[in-house]
Write a protein that holds these residues in place. Structure first.
Motif, PDB file in Angstrom:
ATOM      1  N   ALA A 133       0.824  -1.211   0.000  1.00  0.00           N
ATOM      2  CA  ALA A 133       0.000   0.000   0.000  1.00  0.00           C
ATOM      3  C   ALA A 133       0.857   1.260   0.000  1.00  0.00           C
ATOM      4  O   ALA A 133       0.519   2.271  -0.634  1.00  0.00           O
ATOM      5  CB  ALA A 133      -0.938  -0.007   1.201  1.00  0.00           C
ATOM      6  N   GLN A 134       1.984   1.196   0.704  1.00  0.00           N
ATOM      7  CA  GLN A 134       2.885   2.345   0.722  1.00  0.00           C
ATOM      8  C   GLN A 134       3.705   2.435  -0.566  1.00  0.00           C
ATOM      9  O   GLN A 134       3.898   3.520  -1.124  1.00  0.00           O
ATOM     10  CB  GLN A 134       3.821   2.248   1.939  1.00  0.00           C
ATOM     11  CG  GLN A 134       3.097   2.355   3.267  1.00  0.00           C
ATOM     12  CD  GLN A 134       3.940   1.889   4.440  1.00  0.00           C
ATOM     13  OE1 GLN A 134       5.061   1.405   4.266  1.00  0.00           O
ATOM     14  NE2 GLN A 134       3.413   2.031   5.645  1.00  0.00           N
ATOM     15  N   HIS A 135       4.151   1.274  -1.044  1.00  0.00           N
ATOM     16  CA  HIS A 135       5.027   1.265  -2.213  1.00  0.00           C
ATOM     17  C   HIS A 135       4.337   1.784  -3.466  1.00  0.00           C
ATOM     18  O   HIS A 135       4.964   2.476  -4.287  1.00  0.00           O
ATOM     19  CB  HIS A 135       5.550  -0.153  -2.471  1.00  0.00           C
ATOM     20  CG  HIS A 135       6.364  -0.263  -3.724  1.00  0.00           C
ATOM     21  ND1 HIS A 135       7.652   0.210  -3.823  1.00  0.00           N
ATOM     22  CD2 HIS A 135       6.052  -0.782  -4.956  1.00  0.00           C
ATOM     23  CE1 HIS A 135       8.103  -0.007  -5.053  1.00  0.00           C
ATOM     24  NE2 HIS A 135       7.163  -0.602  -5.758  1.00  0.00           N
ATOM     25  N   ILE A 136       3.048   1.486  -3.623  1.00  0.00           N
ATOM     26  CA  ILE A 136       2.387   1.871  -4.874  1.00  0.00           C
ATOM     27  C   ILE A 136       2.318   3.392  -5.029  1.00  0.00           C
ATOM     28  O   ILE A 136       2.256   3.910  -6.142  1.00  0.00           O
ATOM     29  CB  ILE A 136       0.994   1.224  -4.987  1.00  0.00           C
ATOM     30  CG1 ILE A 136       0.565   1.192  -6.461  1.00  0.00           C
ATOM     31  CG2 ILE A 136      -0.033   1.939  -4.098  1.00  0.00           C
ATOM     32  CD1 ILE A 136      -0.590   0.286  -6.747  1.00  0.00           C
ATOM     33  N   THR A 137       2.372   4.114  -3.901  1.00  0.00           N
ATOM     34  CA  THR A 137       2.397   5.579  -4.006  1.00  0.00           C
ATOM     35  C   THR A 137       3.723   6.060  -4.600  1.00  0.00           C
ATOM     36  O   THR A 137       3.800   7.165  -5.140  1.00  0.00           O
ATOM     37  CB  THR A 137       2.194   6.234  -2.632  1.00  0.00           C
ATOM     38  OG1 THR A 137       3.311   5.909  -1.770  1.00  0.00           O
ATOM     39  CG2 THR A 137       0.905   5.744  -1.977  1.00  0.00           C
ATOM     40  N   LYS A 138       4.755   5.206  -4.498  1.00  0.00           N
ATOM     41  CA  LYS A 138       6.078   5.592  -5.003  1.00  0.00           C
ATOM     42  C   LYS A 138       6.226   5.359  -6.502  1.00  0.00           C
ATOM     43  O   LYS A 138       7.234   5.759  -7.085  1.00  0.00           O
ATOM     44  CB  LYS A 138       7.159   4.807  -4.254  1.00  0.00           C
ATOM     45  CG  LYS A 138       7.164   5.063  -2.750  1.00  0.00           C
ATOM     46  CD  LYS A 138       8.176   4.173  -2.046  1.00  0.00           C
ATOM     47  CE  LYS A 138       8.118   4.374  -0.540  1.00  0.00           C
ATOM     48  NZ  LYS A 138       9.074   3.483   0.187  1.00  0.00           N
ATOM     49  N   ILE A 139       5.235   4.700  -7.108  1.00  0.00           N
ATOM     50  CA  ILE A 139       5.293   4.478  -8.564  1.00  0.00           C
ATOM     51  C   ILE A 139       4.098   5.127  -9.262  1.00  0.00           C
ATOM     52  O   ILE A 139       3.789   4.807 -10.403  1.00  0.00           O
ATOM     53  CB  ILE A 139       5.368   2.981  -8.903  1.00  0.00           C
ATOM     54  CG1 ILE A 139       4.141   2.218  -8.398  1.00  0.00           C
ATOM     55  CG2 ILE A 139       6.651   2.360  -8.347  1.00  0.00           C
ATOM     56  CD1 ILE A 139       4.060   0.759  -8.895  1.00  0.00           C
ATOM     57  N   SER A 140       3.413   6.020  -8.567  1.00  0.00           N
ATOM     58  CA  SER A 140       2.263   6.705  -9.158  1.00  0.00           C
ATOM     59  C   SER A 140       2.745   7.850 -10.046  1.00  0.00           C
ATOM     60  O   SER A 140       3.937   8.167 -10.104  1.00  0.00           O
ATOM     61  CB  SER A 140       1.346   7.257  -8.061  1.00  0.00           C
ATOM     62  OG  SER A 140       1.941   8.377  -7.434  1.00  0.00           O
ATOM     63  N   GLY A 141       1.785   8.483 -10.736  1.00  0.00           N
ATOM     64  CA  GLY A 141       2.120   9.561 -11.654  1.00  0.00           C
ATOM     65  C   GLY A 141       2.738  10.763 -10.979  1.00  0.00           C
ATOM     66  O   GLY A 141       3.364  11.599 -11.629  1.00  0.00           O
ATOM     67  N   LYS A 142       2.562  10.889  -9.664  1.00  0.00           N
ATOM     68  CA  LYS A 142       3.123  12.035  -8.936  1.00  0.00           C
ATOM     69  C   LYS A 142       4.544  11.763  -8.457  1.00  0.00           C
ATOM     70  O   LYS A 142       5.166  12.623  -7.831  1.00  0.00           O
ATOM     71  CB  LYS A 142       2.221  12.371  -7.752  1.00  0.00           C
ATOM     72  CG  LYS A 142       0.820  12.822  -8.154  1.00  0.00           C
ATOM     73  CD  LYS A 142      -0.009  13.184  -6.923  1.00  0.00           C
ATOM     74  CE  LYS A 142      -1.409  13.616  -7.320  1.00  0.00           C
ATOM     75  NZ  LYS A 142      -1.401  14.862  -8.120  1.00  0.00           N
ATOM     76  N   PHE A 146       7.423   6.550 -12.239  1.00  0.00           N
ATOM     77  CA  PHE A 146       6.082   6.195 -12.707  1.00  0.00           C
ATOM     78  C   PHE A 146       6.107   4.832 -13.396  1.00  0.00           C
ATOM     79  O   PHE A 146       6.863   4.605 -14.339  1.00  0.00           O
ATOM     80  CB  PHE A 146       5.601   7.285 -13.667  1.00  0.00           C
ATOM     81  CG  PHE A 146       4.187   7.126 -14.142  1.00  0.00           C
ATOM     82  CD1 PHE A 146       3.184   6.646 -13.308  1.00  0.00           C
ATOM     83  CD2 PHE A 146       3.843   7.496 -15.442  1.00  0.00           C
ATOM     84  CE1 PHE A 146       1.880   6.524 -13.754  1.00  0.00           C
ATOM     85  CE2 PHE A 146       2.535   7.387 -15.898  1.00  0.00           C
ATOM     86  CZ  PHE A 146       1.562   6.895 -15.048  1.00  0.00           C
ATOM     87  N   ARG A 147       5.275   3.898 -12.910  1.00  0.00           N
ATOM     88  CA  ARG A 147       5.200   2.542 -13.475  1.00  0.00           C
ATOM     89  C   ARG A 147       3.743   2.177 -13.783  1.00  0.00           C
ATOM     90  O   ARG A 147       3.133   1.381 -13.079  1.00  0.00           O
ATOM     91  CB  ARG A 147       5.780   1.522 -12.490  1.00  0.00           C
ATOM     92  CG  ARG A 147       7.225   1.748 -12.057  1.00  0.00           C
ATOM     93  CD  ARG A 147       8.197   1.279 -13.113  1.00  0.00           C
ATOM     94  NE  ARG A 147       9.572   1.503 -12.713  1.00  0.00           N
ATOM     95  CZ  ARG A 147      10.392   0.545 -12.260  1.00  0.00           C
ATOM     96  NH1 ARG A 147       9.950  -0.687 -12.130  1.00  0.00           N
ATOM     97  NH2 ARG A 147      11.639   0.824 -11.933  1.00  0.00           N
ATOM     98  N   PRO A 148       3.143   2.721 -14.812  1.00  0.00           N
ATOM     99  CA  PRO A 148       1.744   2.398 -15.117  1.00  0.00           C
ATOM    100  C   PRO A 148       1.599   0.939 -15.562  1.00  0.00           C
ATOM    101  O   PRO A 148       2.514   0.344 -16.145  1.00  0.00           O
ATOM    102  CB  PRO A 148       1.390   3.362 -16.244  1.00  0.00           C
ATOM    103  CG  PRO A 148       2.690   3.675 -16.896  1.00  0.00           C
ATOM    104  CD  PRO A 148       3.712   3.663 -15.792  1.00  0.00           C
ATOM    105  N   LEU A 149       0.436   0.369 -15.308  1.00  0.00           N
ATOM    106  CA  LEU A 149       0.177  -1.030 -15.614  1.00  0.00           C
ATOM    107  C   LEU A 149       0.389  -1.344 -17.088  1.00  0.00           C
ATOM    108  O   LEU A 149       0.904  -2.400 -17.446  1.00  0.00           O
ATOM    109  CB  LEU A 149      -1.267  -1.382 -15.202  1.00  0.00           C
ATOM    110  CG  LEU A 149      -1.718  -2.833 -15.385  1.00  0.00           C
ATOM    111  CD1 LEU A 149      -0.892  -3.775 -14.519  1.00  0.00           C
ATOM    112  CD2 LEU A 149      -3.200  -2.967 -15.043  1.00  0.00           C
TER     113      LEU A 149
END
Length: 485
Positions: A133-142, A146-149
Motif C-alpha cells: 500500500a505504501q510502495h504503490i504511491t512511489k510508482i504513481s504519476g506524482k 512512474f510505473r503504469p500497468l
C-alpha cells in the motif's frame, strides 16, 4: 468477464492515482487484471493473502475422495477429510489455480517478490500488505518512478508468466486466463505458443498434484525466489522486464523478512533447499513443462502431462459419452465403466454452460486407472489446477455448443489420445463422421441460475481465444442473433 466489468466500474470514477487489486482464487485474478488494463495509465499491484498452513496431506485427501466415490467410506469421513484439508483462512495448499495465479502474477512483476506464499495471520503477511500500500504511491504519476500497468504488462511479462507456470507445473486454467489477460493488453498468444514454450522449459517443481509436496513445502524449499533464480540464470526468463518493484525482473530473486518492525529484503537461495521439491535445469523433474496442445479430427485441446506417468500418456479405447459430469456417477457405480475407455463429457464449454469445473470426474477416473484400466478424458469443459494422473484432453475447441465435432462422437467410437505426438483422434471414416447429426444439447433441470447469463454466453469466444466477450461488434451481434433464433 463480470469481475472485469466490476473492476472497470470501480475505476471508472477517474479519481485514483493507483489501484490495489485484492484477488487470489481462480477467475478473480484474471478478471481484476483484465478490468484494470482498461485503465493502463494507472499503476496497479496485486495484494495476495497467502496459502493456509499445511493440513491433511493432499494425497490422503484424494484417497478419501476415491474411497467415497467407491462407497467404501461414508459422508462423515469425507467431510472430516475435507475439513482437515481446508482448515483456515488462505488458499488451498495444493498447486491449483489460486496458487498458480500468485506464481504468474509474481513472475509478471505485478506483486512483491517472495510475497505469494506467506501464510495469512503472520507478522510478515500483514507487513507485506502495508508495504504494498505504501510502495504503490512511489510508482504513481506524482512520483519520479512512474510505473503504469500498461507499461509493465508487455510481451516480456507475458512470457515470464507462461514460463513460470510451465516450470512449476501450474494450472491448466491459465491456458484460458493468460490468453484473455494478454489480449486485454493488446498481445496475442495461443495454445501453440504455450506448447512451444513448454517443450523448452524444464519442469522444476514437484507440488501436488505433480508431487507429494504442498505449496508450503515449495515455499520452504526456496519458493519463487529460488525458482526465478534458476530460470533467469539459464536464460529462460526476461530479466529486463519492467516490474512494479525494483529496477526490473532481475531484482525479483529476493525474499522478504520481517525484522525490527519492517520488511527487509535478502537474496533468495541460489539453489534449492530441498531438491525433491524444487529441481534445477541441470537435473529437472522433466525436460519439458508438461503442457501440450492436441490436434485432430475432434478439434484442438490442451493436456497437462506433468502429473501423468509416461505409460498413461497414450490411450486408445472406445468412447463412453456423457452430457454432464453428474451422469457419469451412476454408470460408474453400476460397474459399467470397469473397462478400457475414453470418457467423453461434452456441452461443458463456455457457450454451453459457462464452463464450470468438472471436479466430480477426478475421483472416479482415478479409481478406474488404479484398477488397471486404460482410461482418459476428452471434454470441451475444464479440469482446473486439479488435473492429475489421468490423461485429460480438455478445453476441446470448437466446443459442442458451437457445432464442434465432439458433439458427434457416439458410444463405442474408437478414440486415441496421444500426448506424445500431440494428437486427438476418433478413428472413424471421415465422410461418415462429417455426415453425422450433432447430438442435441442437454436440458438442465437445475442450472443453478446459469440461465441468467444465457445472453452473455452467446457472445463468448472459444476457450482457445480466452473464453471472453467478443470485442468485434459485428461478430458479437451475429452471435446474439443466432442465439435468439
Amino acid at each position: 468477464d463480470h469481475i472485469a466489468q466490476s473492476t472497470a466500474v470501480a475505476l471508472s470514477h477517474q479519481m485514483f492515482d493507483a489501484a490495489l487489486l485484492l484477488g487470489i482464487c481462480d477467475k478473480i485474478v484474471p478478471g481484476l487484471l483484465i478490468g484494470a488494463l482498461r485503465f493502463g495509465h494507472l499503476p496497479a499491484m496485486f495484494v495476495p493473502a497467502g496459502p493456509m498452513p499445511t493440513g491433511l496431506a493432499n494425497k490422503e485427501k484424494l484417497r478419501i475422495r476415491q474411497l467415497y466415490a467407491q462407497g467404501e467410506v461414508g459422508r462423515d469421513a469425507l467431510l472430516e477429510a475435507e475439513s482437515a484439508s481446508y482448515h483456515s483462512a488462505g488458499t488451498c495448499t495444493f498447486y491449483g489455480t489460486a496458487n498458480s495465479n500468485q506464481m504468474v502474477l509474481e513472475a509478471m512483476g505485478l506483486q512483491l517478490p517472495g510475497s505469494s506464499f506467506v501464510n495469512p495471520g503472520t507478522e510478515l503477511r500483514d507487513a507485506l500488505t502495508r508495504y504494498t500500500a505504501q510502495h504503490i504511491t512511489k510508482i504513481s504519476g506524482k512520483s519520479s518512478n512512474f510505473r503504469p500497468l500498461g507499461r509493465v504488462v508487455d510481451e516480456r511479462a507475458v512470457v515470464n508468466g507462461i514460463v513460470a507456470l510451465l516450470a512449476s507445473g501450474g494450472s491448466t486454467n491459465h491456458t484460458i486466463h493468460l490468453i484473455a489477460m494478454a489480449r486485454a493488453a493488446g498481445i496475442i498468444i495461443s495454445w501453440e505458443d504455450m506448447d512451444k514454450l513448454s517443450r523448452v522449459t524444464p519442469l522444476l517443481a514437484k507440488v501436488y498434484p505433480n508431487g507429494s509436496a504442498d505449496i508450503n513445502h515449495f515455499h520452504a524449499a526456496g519458493g519463487t525466489g529460488a525458482l526465478f533464480t534458476e530460470l533467469l540464470s539459464n536464460g529462460l526468463m526476461h530479466g529486463d522486464a519492467l516490474t512494479t518493484w525494483g529496477e526490473n525482473f532481475a531484482d525479483f530473486c529476493v525474499e522478504p523478512k520481517f525484522e525490527h518492525g519492517q520488511i527487509q529484503w535478502s537474496p533468495a537461495p541460489k539453489t534449492s533447499l530441498d531438491d525433491s521439491v524444487i529441481g534445477s535445469v541441470a537435473k529437472p523433474f522433466d525436460p519439458e513443462g508438461g503442457l501440450r496442445q492436441l490436434d485432430g479430427n475432434i478439434g484442438r485441446a490442451v493436456i497437462k502431462i506433468s502429473a501423468v506417468a509416461p505409460e498413461h500418456r497414450i490411450v486408445k479405447a472406445p468412447a463412453v459419452v456423457f452430457d454432464s459430469q453428474h451422469a457419469l456417477e451412476a454408470r460408474f457405480k453400476a460397474g459399467e465403466l470397469n473397462k478400457d475407455c475414453v470418457v467423453v463429457v461434452r456441452y461443458q464449454g463456455p457457450k454451453a454452460n459457462g464452463m464450470p469445473e468438472l471436479h466430480k470426474l477426478t475421483p472416479f477416473l482415478g479409481v478406474l486407472q488404479d484398477k488397471g484400466f486404460a482410461v482418459a478424458l476428452v471434454t470441451d469443459g475444464r479440469m482446473s489446477g486439479a488435473s492429475g494422473k489421468v490423461p485429460a484432453a480438455i478445453h476441446v475447441s470448437p466446443e459442442a455448443a458451437s457445432g464442434g465435432w465432439i458433439g458427434r462422437i457416439q458410444d463405442g467410437d474408437l478414440i486415441e489420445v496421444d500426448a506424445t505426438k500431440g494428437t486427438l483422434q476418433v478413428h472413424i471414416d471421415e465422410l461418415e463422421f462429417s455426415q453425422r447429426i450433432q447430438a442435441p444439447a442437454p436440458v438442465e433441470d437445475d442450472n443453478c441460475g446459469r440461465d441468467l447469463f444465457a445472453t452473455t454466453r452467446a457472445l463468448l469466444s472459444s476457450a482457445e481465444t480466452g473464453a471472453t466477450f467478443l470485442f468485434d461488434e459485428a461478430t458479437a451481434l451475429n452471435a446474439l442473433q443466432s442465439a435468439t433464433k
